[in-house]
Each structure stands twice: as C-alpha cells, then as structure tokens.
Scaffold this active site. Structure first.
Site, PDB file in Angstrom:
ATOM      1  N   TYR A   1      -0.601 -22.894   7.380  1.00  0.00           N
ATOM      2  CA  TYR A   1      -0.161 -21.825   6.481  1.00  0.00           C
ATOM      3  C   TYR A   1       0.897 -22.329   5.491  1.00  0.00           C
ATOM      4  CZ  TYR A   1      -2.436 -17.597   8.361  1.00  0.00           C
ATOM      5  OH  TYR A   1      -3.323 -16.613   8.699  1.00  0.00           O
TER       6      TYR A   1
ATOM      7  N   GLU B   1       0.466 -12.773  15.042  1.00  0.00           N
ATOM      8  CA  GLU B   1       1.505 -13.774  15.280  1.00  0.00           C
ATOM      9  C   GLU B   1       2.859 -13.096  15.445  1.00  0.00           C
ATOM     10  OE1 GLU B   1       2.045 -16.610  12.124  1.00  0.00           O
ATOM     11  OE2 GLU B   1       3.404 -17.835  13.320  1.00  0.00           O
TER      12      GLU B   1
END
Lengths: 398, 379
Positions: free
Chosen positions: A136, A252
């Site tokens: 990411y 997450e």
C-alpha cells in the site's frame, strides 16, 4: 441469554473437540512473535505442536471459521463463530494461524474477487500455505495514500509493474503481495488505482528490511523493476481498486483497533500487573495514588471500549449498526493501547528499561516501542479523525 | 443478553423521546426557572407520565407498575436528559420505588407503590450528608423511643425534598459515623413535628432541599427493611439511580453534541463554516468516539441490573464514572465551540453544561466511582 438447543449442542461438541485436539503447548500465552504461526512456503514451525494445531484446525476450516466451506472455511454462522472464539478463549488456545490473508485479503477477495481468484487463493490462505503481504504505502504516499505512483502498464496479457512500496509488513517473508498500482495515470487520483495480486518470487521484485526503534525489522521497502503480472491477477475492475483498498482498510483498522479489546477478559489486566508490581497498601489500595488513578482511568476506558466492541458486533448482528465505525475503533483502540503500554512501563520502573538479556528481558520495552506504531499504521489517528468528521459527523470539507 | 436494544425497548425509547420533546422541552425548563415556579416541576406533566406508564416503569405489575425494569427506566431518563425535562422521576420512580420494592413490607408496598405509579405522590430519598458523596457517612441518629425511634440530624441535599409527600431517611441506629453497618432506613412524613424542609436553589434549576430532623418520632412500622442493615438496600437503590443518571447524562451529552455539530456546519467565520476547520473537526470526532463508549457502558449497567449480574455494582460505577466524564467534556466543548453565543442565557447550550455538572456530582462523581471500582476489584 439462553442459547438455542442447536447452539448449545455446537458448544458442547466444540468444547470436546478442542479439549481433545488442542495441544497443551498451544494453550500457553503468546509471548513473542516466534509463538505466532504465520504460515507460508518458507515458514519454520517453532514446534511440532504448532504445526499439528494448524493442521487440525485447518482440516475443520476453523482457521477461518466464517468463510464458506468451498474455500477452505468452516462455514460457521456468526453465532457459531462466536461460540468457537469463546471456547478457544476458555482454554486459552492460541490462534492456529495469523495472517494478512485471513484478516485483510480474504474478506476483500470474498467480496470483489472472481470465482477463479477465490478458488485459487482462499484455500491456500485458510491452510496457511501462502503468506501474503500488503503493498500500500509508498515513500510519497503515506496518509495521502491515493497519491501512490507505482505504475502498472498493460502489455498484451501482462501488467508491467514499476515502483516502490514502503512499510510492507514482512515482505521479506511473504510469498505473494496484494498491491495497489496506478493503471490510469491521467485519471483523477482515486480513479486511476487498480488492485493486483502477484508472486513475490516474480523476477524484478526485491525487498530490504527497515530497522525500527524497537530493534526489530517487521517492515520492508519493496522494489518493483519491470515485474510481469498476468492480467488475470487484477481484482475487480481496472481503475476501481480504491474501493477495494478502502474496504480492506476497514478490516485492517478493526484488527489493529481490536488490540486492546482483550482488556475485559482473557488477558492479564493492567490492575493485576499493577498489584504485582506495587503491592497493596494497608487500606487495600495501590500505594502510589497518582499511578493508581492512572490505572483506574485506563481500566475504565479499556472496559468501556471492550463493551463498545461487543455492542457494535451485537448491533451489526441485529441489523441495527450504523456502520463505518472502523475508524472509531481504530482510533480509540490504538490510543488506548499506547496509553496502556506507557503505564506498563511506569509500573515496571527501571526494570522496564532492560533491552537485551536472559529470559526475554527487553520484551516490554520493545512492545512499548512497537505500540507507538499502532496509531500510525493503517491510517494515522489524525486520518481516522478526518474520516469520522467527514462520514459520521458530515462536517464540511476543510 | 446481547448488548443491543430489543424491538420493545426501541419502542419505549422512541415514545419517551417523543413524549418529552413535546411536553417538556428545554423551553419548559426555561419557563419554570424564569417564573420561579414554587414546585420546580409541572404536576400535570408528572400525571401524564403516569398515563404513559413512565412513573411506574420499574415498579412490579403486582403493585400497579409496568414491571419493565431498568433498561426501560434508563431509556426514559435518557429522553429526560435529552430534553432537560424537570420531573421527580429519579427521586420517586427510581430511587424510592427501588427501595420500597426491594425492602418494603407488604403494607408499605401496597400503600405507596401504586400511588407512585399513578404519580399521585413524590417520595424523596434523604441519605447523603456530605457535599461529596459518601453513602456510609451517616451522622443522623435514630434513638429507640417508645415503640419506635426518634430521628435527629441534617440532610443538606435532598432531591425533590420540598415537594415530597414522603421522605425515606437514612439514619444510624448503631455504629460509628462511616460504618456501613448500623444504618437504618425510615419512612418519614415531612409534615411530622420536628421536620424542617427548606428549598435550595441550584445551578441546574433542579429541586433540592435541606431537611432538618429534630427528635422526629417514627414508629416501628415506618422502618424500611431491617434495622441496622439499611446500607445494602441503600446501595442497591443508589446503583439503580447511578445507572439512570448515566443514562440521563448520555442524553444530555448526545443532544448537546448534536446541537454543536449543527452549529459547526452552519456558523461561518473567515468566509466558511467553522466546522471545516480541522482543529474543531478533530475535537468533534474525538467526542463522537467518547459518546460511543458512553452508550455502551450505560446499556451494560442497566442490563446488568435487570439480569441480577453479580457485577452490577461495578457496571453502575463504570457507567457513572465514564459517562460523567464524557458528559462534562461534551458540554464544555459545546459551550466553547458555540463561542460567545454559548455564554449567553438566551442560548440553550448552557443548560446542558449546567445539568451535566450537576448530574455528574450527584451520587458520586468519576473520582468516587473510579475508587469504588478499584476497591471492588481489590486494588
């Protein structure tokens, strides 16, 4: 509340099975990273019991209890999964498998993956055969994640990926990566991102661990130099990866935010630690009154937070949830966990400062340092507050 | 039971919110304050609360109540908090009704509980003697006299004391000043000889009075519960009151927060809504999170009381401590974010801050309840 007969029966069966199948060694508290089973091609089990526990649980689909059986899951209802979790907690059973595949990629694939992608990847996650990492953040794309620049250009049946990721957790030990790439360089920044899956052994992928203030290196820099990724590994539509990225981030955040939720039960409470460290005065109270006040405040907030996790889950189950609370849980849970670690350090005094030595000396100081990352990774506390202000409070854009 | 409202409870919540918003909104508080109303509440509203089943919500059906328990009572009190309604609900329907239902004789219950459910009477609890809540600190003495007792002492802060038709007085029949043992509860007629009741004016416009007892004669039939064993009964009622006060503070905080976020969206400075400034956004977002925690502890405390959970005292203190802090933060932030307007009497927002402060002090503030939690958990 009375359980239905079916659920009570499930509980009895589960209890009996766990008693018979959970090795004694897997009922000890997790004390360090080596006690955690991450799975993957190159994973070295720390004991035969760890391997056996994973195999037994995976055979029942209980590494991912709520996933469909067709993809290696247990096919359990939410209620059944909750019973399983309670029964595991009862005997203090360790999780048989921990992985970003379970917590993050799996839920995203279940929602956005093609049938072929689900059939290919989910069973391997469930069995702990493939370990995933998350591509990411980039050096220039932290809180402003959508400004990421790693490029993927379609050539025939392959995307050619070039660029750099950072803070890739365990990239040096992972087998595959789920990665955000820019496929439409001319589109507005949120609309040019795609979600790609690829093997870390692909030519052109390299990693370099980053040494942290805790002395460990769980994070890496990851470099892509003309990596060829089959077109079939694109999840969802081209240019629509941001939606998947955000969905995955909610999982997450709930995972990171949940780190403090064990306060109410199962984990050794802060008050117990304080009692051992300080003893009790003649009046039955902790002797250092300001420290006692801090412990009390922490316990109140921890307990209130654990009850909030419970309420949010119960509301979701009853179809009453307001949703989008993951930012709240992430923000509050991580700030609480940091406060908790500060107090743990205070309670241990100079003993908490030890760094290297026998019998896991240094664990506490490292855990304290590690906790500081909680409110940075997965979106900083400040980013979570921005999201709450925008989505929950509907305050005008800055 | 799941930590979520049932369909029935959601109906109670909605009907309570509708009722108080219509019949006792903040404007009604303002009217009663500005007219220096001698009763400090509207008796017609109290009667309507009986018609709605609110006055006897927690009273068993056998005694004319609705028998719905503490979650339902808390939802009503939350609506009272949201609208800042003035009612004798806490003193009469929660504290006194709990004491009578748990400790009363058949005669006492039959005489008083149906009349509370019908909103025919107000019953006030005269327990606390110190400015800072200390429930075992009872210096009022009860000496054996005739076939009863003679009561002497001062209760400086009796909620709804000056409008009460009956008082429940905590007095010491034995033991030293701060001992839990030796406390006895008595039903006292405020018109009896030797009782003096003086109304006291409060910052939040609620009713309180100083009650002085000078050799007040009561007989054996006026003892509520067992002689010398009143403390456990008192604590049970106080825990119900604390959980309901948490619910009220949740309502206060929630409404004041809603008013504030609305203000942030509409008030413009520097050519844009002030809610677009990150400094304010982050404080508002933090408050949102705190309110979510406040909701959870409140519901848990009320549920634990209904379920007879062995930890219900801890959960009551958890709720009182946490929601007290949250309500004070929410209302203080509300005034600050309203700027100069927030300091004016014309704006309603100041009422919320006053009530949050008063409710937080009543029956133990966060410091009291934090210490109580720790002592109950043995640290």
């Amino acid at each position: 509340m009375d359980e239905t007969a079916a659920l009570a029966e499930f509980r009895a069966e589960t209890r009996a099975w766990l008693e018979a199948n959970c090795p004694e060694e897997m009922r000890q508290p997790v004390r360090s990273d080596s006690d955690i089973c991450w799975g993957g091609r190159r994973f070295v089990f720390s004991s035969p019991a760890q391997k056996l526990w994973l195999e037994r649980m995976a055979t029942r689909g209980w590494t991912v209890p709520e996933w469909p059986r067709a993809y290696g899951g247990g096919g359990l209802s939410k209620e059944e999964a909750r019973v399983l979790a309670q029964e595991m907690r009862r005997i203090r059973a360790r999780p048989p498998l921990s992985s970003f595949g379970i917590w993050m990629l799996g839920p995203a694939l279940l929602r956005y993956g093609s049938e072929a992608q689900k059939a290919e990847h989910l069973p391997k996650i469930a069995r702990g055969e493939i370990r995933w990492c998350q591509g990411y953040s980039e050096p220039g794309a932290g809180s402003d994640l959508a400004s990421l620049r790693t490029s993927a250009v379609l050539e025939g049946d392959h995307f050619i990926v070039n660029g750099q990721k950072v803070w890739t957790s365990y990239a040096d030990r992972a087998d595959w990566i789920f990665c955000l790439v820019r496929t439409e360089p001319d589109a507005p920044k949120h609309l040019g991102i795609s979600f790609l899956l690829f093997d870390m052994e692909s030519p052109g992928v390299s990693t370099a661990p980053i040494r942290l203030i805790s002395g460990s290196s769980p994070f890496c820099q990851t470099f892509f130099d003309n990596v060829r990724v089959p077109r079939a590994n694109l999840v969802g539509e081209r240019g629509r990866g941001w939606e998947i990225a955000k969905y995955l981030l909610t999982h997450e955040r709930e995972m990171i935010g949940g780190m403090d939720s064990g306060a109410a039960e199962g984990r050794d409470g802060l008050a117990q630690v304080a009692k051992r460290a300080l003893g009790l005065g003649e009046d039955g109270r902790l002797p250092d009154s300001m420290l006692r006040t801090d412990v009390i405040r922490q316990e109140i907030d921890s307990w209130a937070f654990a009850l909030t996790m419970e309420r949010v889950k119960d509301e979701a189950k009853a179809g009453q949830g307001v949703g989008a609370l993951s930012s709240m849980l992430k923000y509050y849970g991580t700030e609480l966990n940091k406060r908790r670690m500060e107090l743990m350090m205070s309670l241990q005094g100079t003993e908490g400062l030890l760094w290297e030595g026998e019998d896991r000396e240094g664990d506490l100081a490292r855990a304290w340092l590690r906790s500081r990352a909680n409110s940075i990774e997965g979106g900083t506390s400040e980013v979570q507050l921005n999201i709450i202000a925008k989505t929950m409070l509907r305050l005008p854009a800055a | 039971m799941a930590l979520v409202l049932t369909d029935d409870e959601r109906m109670i919540r909605d009907s309570a919110e509708g009722f108080f918003a219509e019949h006792a909104p903040v404007a009604e508080l303002r009217r009663l304050r500005d007219s220096r109303d001698p009763h400090g509440f509207d008796r017609a509203l109290w009667a309507r609360m009986a018609e709605m089943g609110f006055a006897g919500v927690a009273i068993p059906e056998a005694h004319g109540g609705a028998g719905l328990g503490m979650v339902a009572a808390g939802l009503i009190q939350e609506a009272i908090g949201r609208n800042l309604s003035l009612t004798p609900f806490l003193s009469t329907s929660i504290l006194s009704a709990t004491l009578l239902a748990k400790g009363g004789t058949a005669e006492q219950k039959a005489a008083l509980l149906p009349r509370i459910a019908a909103a025919e009477i107000v019953v006030a609890l005269a327990a606390d003697e110190a400015p800072r809540h200390a429930p075992a600190h009872i210096g009022t003495r009860a000496h054996a006299s005739g076939n009863g007792f003679r009561l002497t002492g001062t209760k400086p802060f009796v909620l709804d004391g000056h409008v009460a038709d009956r008082l429940i007085v905590a007095a010491r029949t034995s033991g030293a000043d701060s001992e839990p043992a030796g406390i006895t509860l008595f039903l006292v007629d405020p018109k009896a000889e030797g009782v003096r009741v003086e109304r006291r004016s409060l910052v939040d416009s609620r009713n309180a009075a100083r009650v002085t007892l000078e050799g007040v004669q009561v007989d054996g039939a006026d003892v509520l519960g067992a002689v010398g064993e009143g403390f456990a009964l008192l604590e049970a009622a106080l825990d119900a009151g604390r959980a309901c006060l948490a619910a009220e503070m949740l309502g206060v905080a929630d409404r004041s927060f809603a008013l504030t976020t609305e203000y942030l969206r509409t008030r413009e400075q520097f050519g844009r809504p002030i809610g677009s400034f990150q400094a304010l956004q982050h404080r508002a977002a933090h408050l949102f999170c705190e309110l979510e925690l406040a909701k959870s502890v409140t519901l848990k405390a009320l549920r634990a009381l209904d379920e007879g959970d062995s930890r219900s005292a801890i959960f009551a203190s958890l709720a009182k401590a946490k929601v007290g802090e949250v309500a004070r933060l929410a209302t203080n932030e509300a005034v600050q974010m309203h700027g100069g307007i927030g300091m004016t009497d014309d704006a309603d927002i100041g009422f919320y801050m006053k009530r949050a402060r008063a409710a937080a002090e009543t029956f133990g503030d966060s410091a009291f309840h934090g210490d109580r939690i720790a002592c109950l958990m043995r640290y």
